[in-house]
Design an enzyme around this catalytic site. Structure first.
Site, PDB file in Angstrom:
ATOM      1  N   SER A   1       0.654  -1.248  -0.101  1.00 36.58           N
ATOM      2  CA  SER A   1      -0.173  -0.017  -0.068  1.00 36.58           C
ATOM      3  C   SER A   1       0.973   1.363  -0.125  1.00 36.58           C
ATOM      4  O   SER A   1       1.971   1.121   0.335  1.00 36.58           O
ATOM      5  CB  SER A   1      -0.912  -0.055   1.272  1.00 36.58           C
ATOM      6  OG  SER A   1      -1.723  -0.892   1.249  1.00 36.58           O
TER       7      SER A   1
ATOM      8  N   ASP B   1      -0.241 -14.509   5.239  1.00 35.36           N
ATOM      9  CA  ASP B   1      -0.646 -14.554   3.871  1.00 35.36           C
ATOM     10  C   ASP B   1      -0.917 -16.067   3.238  1.00 35.36           C
ATOM     11  O   ASP B   1      -0.465 -16.972   3.722  1.00 35.36           O
ATOM     12  CB  ASP B   1       0.551 -13.912   2.968  1.00 35.36           C
ATOM     13  CG  ASP B   1      -0.090 -13.116   1.912  1.00 35.36           C
ATOM     14  OD1 ASP B   1      -0.746 -13.805   0.824  1.00 35.36           O
ATOM     15  OD2 ASP B   1       0.099 -11.710   1.958  1.00 35.36           O
TER      16      ASP B   1
ATOM     17  N   GLY C   1      -6.484 -15.911   5.500  1.00 40.21           N
ATOM     18  CA  GLY C   1      -6.719 -14.690   6.272  1.00 40.21           C
ATOM     19  C   GLY C   1      -8.046 -14.454   6.918  1.00 40.21           C
ATOM     20  O   GLY C   1      -8.440 -14.149   7.901  1.00 40.21           O
TER      21      GLY C   1
END
Length: 239
Positions: free
Chosen positions: A60, A116, A151
């Site tokens: 991000s 992940d 997740g």
């Protein structure tokens, strides 16, 4: 605009974000200053923009990492347990570890678990952290661990967590994640707006929104939708 904050070095990037008011908390500023984004973003690491890291995932924009930490900061105390879902490059996992792991031998032993669903990204995050002495120390002490898992189910083996950060957009607010929050605890999660009459779409116009979810000391749940975002989806492993 946020992209004006890009810099030539990690320090310049974080100083620009701070000067523009995109990072306000001093603890967050110091933690992000201490983790070189150049170890985690494969290209233009000091640009205030998201970057692809492969396998359909991104790291991000740094101002979003700052926002996430600031919404969570009151729970990111030394000794806290943190679950970072969609840990991707491992960058934010490392930043949050700087906030919860006391480097002194007698300090409280915080831990951040990065999850992940793609093994290559688990390996990438681990290798990225090994690029710095601080990252190697955190891995060797198991103050940071990276795990391959779905997740959406969290990681119950490490629960309860003071903080859960989700770095990919969920289709719903998964009850299993709320269950794994400590009371008190806080979760930062992007959620897709629902469709249909009287839904989030009719109120907010669709898209994804960050929800800040608080579990109070008495176990009650309080949810706030705070701002619109665009994240990659929280999904099954690509076939």
């Amino acid at each position: 605009m946020a992209w004006y904050c890009s810099g030539a070095t990690n320090n310049e990037l974080i100083e620009n974000l701070s000067n523009e008011g995109l990072i306000k908390n001093e603890r967050v500023r110091r933690a992000m200053m201490a983790v070189d984004r150049g170890h985690y973003a494969p290209s233009r690491p000091y640009s205030d923009s998201p970057q692809p890291i492969g396998h359909g995932a991104t790291i991000s924009a740094p101002h979003m990492h700052g926002h996430a930490c600031e919404y969570l900061i009151n729970h990111l105390k030394p000794g806290a347990r943190v679950l970072d879902i969609g840990s991707g490059s491992g960058y934010l996992t490392h930043v949050m570890a700087r906030l919860v792991v006391d480097p002194s031998s007698n300090g409280p032993k915080g831990q951040v678990i990065g999850v992940d669903h793609i093994q290559e990204l688990v390996d990438l995050a681990t290798n990225n952290m090994r690029k710095s002495e601080d990252g190697r120390r955190l891995l060797e002490s198991e103050s940071v661990k990276f795990i391959k898992a779905d997740g959406r189910r969290g990681w119950p083996e490490g629960a309860p967590y003071d903080v859960i950060h989700v770095g990919a957009a969920a289709q719903e607010l998964h009850p299993l994640l709320v269950e794994q929050l400590r009371a008190p605890g806080r979760m930062f999660i992007p959620v897709n707006a629902e469709t249909g009459q009287g839904s989030l779409t009719s109120v907010f116009g669709g898209g994804q929104y960050i929800w800040v979810v608080d579990k109070k000391e008495d176990g009650s749940i309080h949810k706030d939708k705070v701002f619109q975002v665009s994240y990659v989806p929280l999904t099954d492993e690509p076939k």
